[in-house]
Design a protein around this motif. Structure first.
Motif, PDB file in Angstrom:
ATOM      1  N   GLU A  23       0.658  -1.491  -0.273  1.00 56.37           N
ATOM      2  CA  GLU A  23      -0.122  -0.383  -0.133  1.00 56.37           C
ATOM      3  C   GLU A  23       0.777   1.185  -0.049  1.00 56.37           C
ATOM      4  OE1 GLU A  23      -3.551   1.443  -0.702  1.00 56.37           O
ATOM      5  OE2 GLU A  23      -3.421  -0.191  -0.007  1.00 56.37           O
ATOM      6  N   LEU A  24       1.559   1.483  -1.357  1.00 51.17           N
ATOM      7  CA  LEU A  24       2.425   3.050  -1.259  1.00 51.17           C
ATOM      8  C   LEU A  24       4.101   3.248  -0.848  1.00 51.17           C
ATOM      9  CD1 LEU A  24       2.242   5.576  -2.840  1.00 51.17           C
ATOM     10  CD2 LEU A  24       1.352   6.265  -0.732  1.00 51.17           C
ATOM     11  N   ILE A  25       3.763   2.796   0.196  1.00 52.93           N
ATOM     12  CA  ILE A  25       5.472   3.225   1.253  1.00 52.93           C
ATOM     13  C   ILE A  25       5.756   1.409   1.526  1.00 52.93           C
ATOM     14  CG2 ILE A  25       4.605   4.994   1.364  1.00 52.93           C
ATOM     15  CD1 ILE A  25       3.880   4.534   4.636  1.00 52.93           C
ATOM     16  N   ALA A  26       7.016   1.314   1.863  1.00 47.76           N
ATOM     17  CA  ALA A  26       7.492   0.218   2.236  1.00 47.76           C
ATOM     18  C   ALA A  26       7.349   0.043   3.467  1.00 47.76           C
ATOM     19  CB  ALA A  26       8.968  -0.847   1.406  1.00 47.76           C
ATOM     20  N   SER A  27       6.937   1.038   4.035  1.00 43.99           N
ATOM     21  CA  SER A  27       6.791   0.484   5.092  1.00 43.99           C
ATOM     22  C   SER A  27       5.103   0.144   6.414  1.00 43.99           C
ATOM     23  CB  SER A  27       7.561   2.022   6.741  1.00 43.99           C
ATOM     24  OG  SER A  27       7.356   2.958   6.082  1.00 43.99           O
ATOM     25  N   GLU A  28       4.040   0.039   4.889  1.00 47.18           N
ATOM     26  CA  GLU A  28       3.309  -0.183   5.418  1.00 47.18           C
ATOM     27  C   GLU A  28       2.582  -1.323   4.633  1.00 47.18           C
ATOM     28  OE1 GLU A  28      -1.296   2.089   4.422  1.00 47.18           O
ATOM     29  OE2 GLU A  28       0.553   2.967   3.883  1.00 47.18           O
ATOM     30  N   ILE A  29       2.084  -1.971   5.124  1.00 45.85           N
ATOM     31  CA  ILE A  29       1.134  -3.214   4.471  1.00 45.85           C
ATOM     32  C   ILE A  29      -0.372  -3.258   4.769  1.00 45.85           C
ATOM     33  CG2 ILE A  29       1.683  -4.423   6.794  1.00 45.85           C
ATOM     34  CD1 ILE A  29       2.118  -7.094   4.849  1.00 45.85           C
ATOM     35  N   PRO A  78       3.580   9.504  15.009  1.00 42.15           N
ATOM     36  CA  PRO A  78       3.575  10.330  14.953  1.00 42.15           C
ATOM     37  C   PRO A  78       5.103  11.281  14.330  1.00 42.15           C
ATOM     38  CG  PRO A  78       3.118   8.393  16.786  1.00 42.15           C
ATOM     39  CD  PRO A  78       3.078   7.679  14.788  1.00 42.15           C
ATOM     40  N   TRP A  79       5.960  10.945  14.259  1.00 41.67           N
ATOM     41  CA  TRP A  79       7.121  11.159  13.724  1.00 41.67           C
ATOM     42  C   TRP A  79       8.064  11.003  13.197  1.00 41.67           C
ATOM     43  CZ3 TRP A  79       6.618   8.096  18.201  1.00 41.67           C
ATOM     44  CH2 TRP A  79       7.419   6.489  18.008  1.00 41.67           C
ATOM     45  N   SER A  80       8.373   9.791  12.463  1.00 43.51           N
ATOM     46  CA  SER A  80       8.658   9.115  11.510  1.00 43.51           C
ATOM     47  C   SER A  80       8.587   9.567  10.132  1.00 43.51           C
ATOM     48  CB  SER A  80       8.352   7.739  11.216  1.00 43.51           C
ATOM     49  OG  SER A  80       8.942   6.968  12.096  1.00 43.51           O
ATOM     50  N   PRO A  81       9.716  10.732   9.520  1.00 45.63           N
ATOM     51  CA  PRO A  81       9.802  11.507   8.202  1.00 45.63           C
ATOM     52  C   PRO A  81       8.769  11.147   7.638  1.00 45.63           C
ATOM     53  CG  PRO A  81      12.094  11.431  10.049  1.00 45.63           C
ATOM     54  CD  PRO A  81      10.744  10.258  10.070  1.00 45.63           C
ATOM     55  N   TRP A  82       8.484  11.703   6.443  1.00 45.40           N
ATOM     56  CA  TRP A  82       8.030  11.160   5.129  1.00 45.40           C
ATOM     57  C   TRP A  82       9.020  10.967   4.105  1.00 45.40           C
ATOM     58  CZ3 TRP A  82       9.068  14.085   1.211  1.00 45.40           C
ATOM     59  CH2 TRP A  82       8.968  15.455   0.962  1.00 45.40           C
ATOM     60  N   GLN A  83      10.297  11.631   4.312  1.00 53.36           N
ATOM     61  CA  GLN A  83      10.951  11.597   2.825  1.00 53.36           C
ATOM     62  C   GLN A  83      11.789  10.265   3.621  1.00 53.36           C
ATOM     63  OE1 GLN A  83       9.931  13.967   5.549  1.00 53.36           O
ATOM     64  NE2 GLN A  83      11.008  16.225   4.751  1.00 53.36           N
ATOM     65  N   GLU A  84      11.249   9.451   4.795  1.00 55.22           N
ATOM     66  CA  GLU A  84      12.257   8.034   4.401  1.00 55.22           C
ATOM     67  C   GLU A  84      11.811   7.290   4.155  1.00 55.22           C
ATOM     68  OE1 GLU A  84      14.086   8.301   9.087  1.00 55.22           O
ATOM     69  OE2 GLU A  84      15.133  10.387   8.840  1.00 55.22           O
ATOM     70  N   GLN A  85      10.407   7.499   4.142  1.00 57.41           N
ATOM     71  CA  GLN A  85       9.620   6.517   3.406  1.00 57.41           C
ATOM     72  C   GLN A  85       9.412   6.641   2.347  1.00 57.41           C
ATOM     73  OE1 GLN A  85       9.284   4.452   6.140  1.00 57.41           O
ATOM     74  NE2 GLN A  85       9.884   6.718   6.877  1.00 57.41           N
ATOM     75  N   ARG A  94       4.632   2.866  -9.357  1.00 55.55           N
ATOM     76  CA  ARG A  94       5.512   3.901  -9.903  1.00 55.55           C
ATOM     77  C   ARG A  94       5.046   4.856 -10.918  1.00 55.55           C
ATOM     78  NH1 ARG A  94       8.691  -0.973 -11.307  1.00 55.55           N
ATOM     79  NH2 ARG A  94       7.654  -1.220 -13.079  1.00 55.55           N
ATOM     80  N   ARG A  95       3.875   4.209 -11.628  1.00 57.25           N
ATOM     81  CA  ARG A  95       2.794   5.073 -11.506  1.00 57.25           C
ATOM     82  C   ARG A  95       2.869   6.562 -11.704  1.00 57.25           C
ATOM     83  NH1 ARG A  95       1.511   0.506 -15.249  1.00 57.25           N
ATOM     84  NH2 ARG A  95      -0.701   0.200 -13.611  1.00 57.25           N
ATOM     85  N   ASN A  96       1.615   5.728  -9.852  1.00 62.61           N
ATOM     86  CA  ASN A  96       1.279   7.563  -9.086  1.00 62.61           C
ATOM     87  C   ASN A  96       2.428   8.317  -8.762  1.00 62.61           C
ATOM     88  OD1 ASN A  96      -1.684   6.455  -9.453  1.00 62.61           O
ATOM     89  ND2 ASN A  96      -1.418   4.745  -7.411  1.00 62.61           N
ATOM     90  N   ASP A  97       3.687   7.349  -8.633  1.00 64.96           N
ATOM     91  CA  ASP A  97       4.898   8.586  -8.125  1.00 64.96           C
ATOM     92  C   ASP A  97       4.389   9.230  -8.975  1.00 64.96           C
ATOM     93  OD1 ASP A  97       7.394   9.671  -6.785  1.00 64.96           O
ATOM     94  OD2 ASP A  97       8.074   7.864  -7.069  1.00 64.96           O
ATOM     95  N   GLU A  98       5.021   8.568 -10.375  1.00 61.78           N
ATOM     96  CA  GLU A  98       5.255   9.797 -11.488  1.00 61.78           C
ATOM     97  C   GLU A  98       4.540  10.744 -11.610  1.00 61.78           C
ATOM     98  OE1 GLU A  98       6.043   6.883 -14.791  1.00 61.78           O
ATOM     99  OE2 GLU A  98       7.685   6.440 -14.299  1.00 61.78           O
ATOM    100  N   TYR A 136       5.118  14.491  -4.950  1.00 62.59           N
ATOM    101  CA  TYR A 136       4.916  14.990  -3.761  1.00 62.59           C
ATOM    102  C   TYR A 136       3.087  14.747  -2.788  1.00 62.59           C
ATOM    103  CZ  TYR A 136       4.643  18.371   0.345  1.00 62.59           C
ATOM    104  OH  TYR A 136       4.528  18.790   2.021  1.00 62.59           O
ATOM    105  N   VAL A 137       1.972  14.722  -3.911  1.00 61.15           N
ATOM    106  CA  VAL A 137       1.046  14.734  -3.010  1.00 61.15           C
ATOM    107  C   VAL A 137       1.805  13.039  -2.617  1.00 61.15           C
ATOM    108  CG1 VAL A 137      -1.033  14.175  -3.876  1.00 61.15           C
ATOM    109  CG2 VAL A 137       0.191  16.413  -4.310  1.00 61.15           C
ATOM    110  N   VAL A 138       2.040  11.841  -3.626  1.00 62.34           N
ATOM    111  CA  VAL A 138       2.116  10.685  -2.766  1.00 62.34           C
ATOM    112  C   VAL A 138       3.398  11.041  -2.556  1.00 62.34           C
ATOM    113  CG1 VAL A 138       3.445  10.024  -4.631  1.00 62.34           C
ATOM    114  CG2 VAL A 138       2.713   8.457  -3.791  1.00 62.34           C
ATOM    115  N   TRP A 139       4.355  10.940  -2.664  1.00 60.17           N
ATOM    116  CA  TRP A 139       5.724  11.014  -1.148  1.00 60.17           C
ATOM    117  C   TRP A 139       4.519  11.478   0.639  1.00 60.17           C
ATOM    118  CZ3 TRP A 139       9.210  14.725  -4.185  1.00 60.17           C
ATOM    119  CH2 TRP A 139       9.122  14.544  -5.094  1.00 60.17           C
ATOM    120  N   ARG A 140       3.888  11.826   0.612  1.00 62.78           N
ATOM    121  CA  ARG A 140       3.803  12.751   1.389  1.00 62.78           C
ATOM    122  C   ARG A 140       2.753  11.718   2.368  1.00 62.78           C
ATOM    123  NH1 ARG A 140       2.949  13.550   6.118  1.00 62.78           N
ATOM    124  NH2 ARG A 140       2.602  15.234   7.427  1.00 62.78           N
ATOM    125  N   ASN A 141       1.629  10.986   1.525  1.00 64.11           N
ATOM    126  CA  ASN A 141       0.953  10.169   1.967  1.00 64.11           C
ATOM    127  C   ASN A 141       1.071   8.907   2.711  1.00 64.11           C
ATOM    128  OD1 ASN A 141      -2.117   9.436   1.881  1.00 64.11           O
ATOM    129  ND2 ASN A 141      -2.068   7.906   0.720  1.00 64.11           N
TER     130      ASN A 141
END
Length: 383
Positions: A67-73, A115-122, A131-135, A139-144
């Motif tokens: 589900e988008l980021i590798a720190s989520e399942i 509560p604290w992990s930065p979105w920039q590190e996900q 990949r298509r949604n990232d492109e 920023y909209v998808v990075w921040r989510n």
């Protein structure tokens, strides 16, 4: 479905209409999104692919998704014929996922923001879809970096499914208020009860409460327009908080924050399920259903984001504000006959304090964000 098997827009819409024509009323499935956490620091960690590989060939395999980021399942109940079955599967899937995570020395978080992990590190997971949604979204998808709970309810008939979605729009703020679990984000108490909704719903295109469509033909015309104008390239880019699903004959309710507590997850799913079924029955019986202008439902959506279950919602029939809890109690009364018939009533409850309220109470007592989050993580660990 792999890229080589993807349907054209025309094929997808035709498939969806036919699926709804053959659909079964009031089956359901629930999807829960969890954070993957370092057990010592409770930071988000990018290890989804590792868990996914480890689950291959196990009973859990087909019920897991990225589900988008590798720190989520995401874990799914699978299709259930009754709510009692779904309640059992919610607990079983959590047990299975928790055991998988523990084998990899990970914990699970189930508040709707970290509560604290930065979105920039996900890291965005490496699939063609993401990949298509990232492109496309940048920023909209990075921040989510958010976590939700989705409920699919089977509905027979394409027109009927659209009309159920239209009616359910009025009740989405109430479901959000009940589910609010994301007051802490970016190292601060945000002042919101559902920061997830502000981050996701207010940033993504085609998100939040949709317009009413009235019929499948009108809904299909709009979806075709989006494809024809190259606004979307796949149907999953309709990120509304409620939608007729184009892959399954279900109405998918997507408004809710993730739930740390299993009992509250069941209660939220039960009320969502009962509301969808109650709307369908009302349509069948010719019973009037609310059809408030979008500008009014948006007022209640903001109140749910800001104040959650602690605030007030507007009773549009009387033109007055009432406590959100009172409004939820009214909805429980309204769905009671259908909820009892479908075996969901015994699971529905309005908690003394939901997850957002519990976290704010601990902050007020002087707890650190780390202590507050650890308590909520514990609720996801100990079923």
């Amino acid at each position: 479905m792999g890229d080589e098997q993807r349907l054209t827009p025309e094929e997808q819409l035709a498939f969806a209409r036919e699926s709804f024509a053959d659909g079964t009323d009031f089956t359901l499935a629930v999807e829960e999104e969890f954070a993957l956490l370092d057990p010592e620091t409770l930071d988000l960690v990018n290890r989804y692919e590792e868990l996914r590989r480890s689950a291959a060939g196990t009973p859990l395999d087909e019920h897991l998704a990225g589900e988008l980021i590798a720190s989520e399942i995401e874990v799914k109940t699978g299709r259930c014929e009754t709510f009692a079955e779904a309640a059992v599967m919610l607990g079983r899937r959590r047990d299975e996922l928790r055991a998988l995570a523990e084998r990899h020395d990970l914990l699970l978080g189930a508040t709707a923001t970290h509560p604290w992990s930065p979105w920039q590190e996900q890291r965005i997971i490496d699939t063609p879809h993401y990949r298509r949604n990232d492109e496309h979204l940048q920023y909209v998808v990075w921040r989510n970096n958010t976590f939700g709970l989705h409920v699919h309810v089977g509905i027979r008939g394409a027109d009927r499914a659209v009309r159920v979605c239209d009616a359910m729009r009025a009740f989405l703020p109430e479901l959000l208020a009940l589910s609010a679990s994301s007051p802490l984000v970016e190292g601060v108490p945000s002042g919101l009860h559902s920061a997830r909704t502000q981050i996701f719903t207010r940033m993504f295109p085609r998100c939040g409460i949709p317009d009413a469509f009235g019929s499948w033909d009108e809904f299909e015309r709009f979806v075709r327009f989006l494809y024809d104008t190259r606004s979307i390239f796949e149907h999953t880019q309709l990120w509304w908080s409620i939608r007729p699903h184009l892959g399954f004959p279900t109405v998918e309710v997507r408004i809710s924050d993730a739930q740390p507590d299993l009992g509250e997850s069941r209660a939220l799913a039960a009320l969502t399920y009962a509301l969808v079924a109650r709307c369908a029955r009302a349509l069948d019986d010719g019973e009037p259903l609310p059809d408030w202008p979008h500008r009014l439902t948006e007022e209640n959506l903001w109140r749910a984001i800001r104040y959650g279950l602690s605030g007030e919602l507007i009773d549009f029939e009387r033109g007055v504000s009432i406590p959100a809890r009172t409004r939820l109690e009214q909805l429980v009364d309204w769905v009671q006959p259908v909820a009892e018939e479908l075996g969901a009533l015994d699971y529905i409850r309005i908690p003394e304090a939901n997850a957002a309220e519990r976290q704010y109470a601990r902050v007020a007592e002087g707890w650190s964000l780390e202590q507050v989050y650890a308590e909520q993580v514990g609720k996801a660990v100990h079923v």
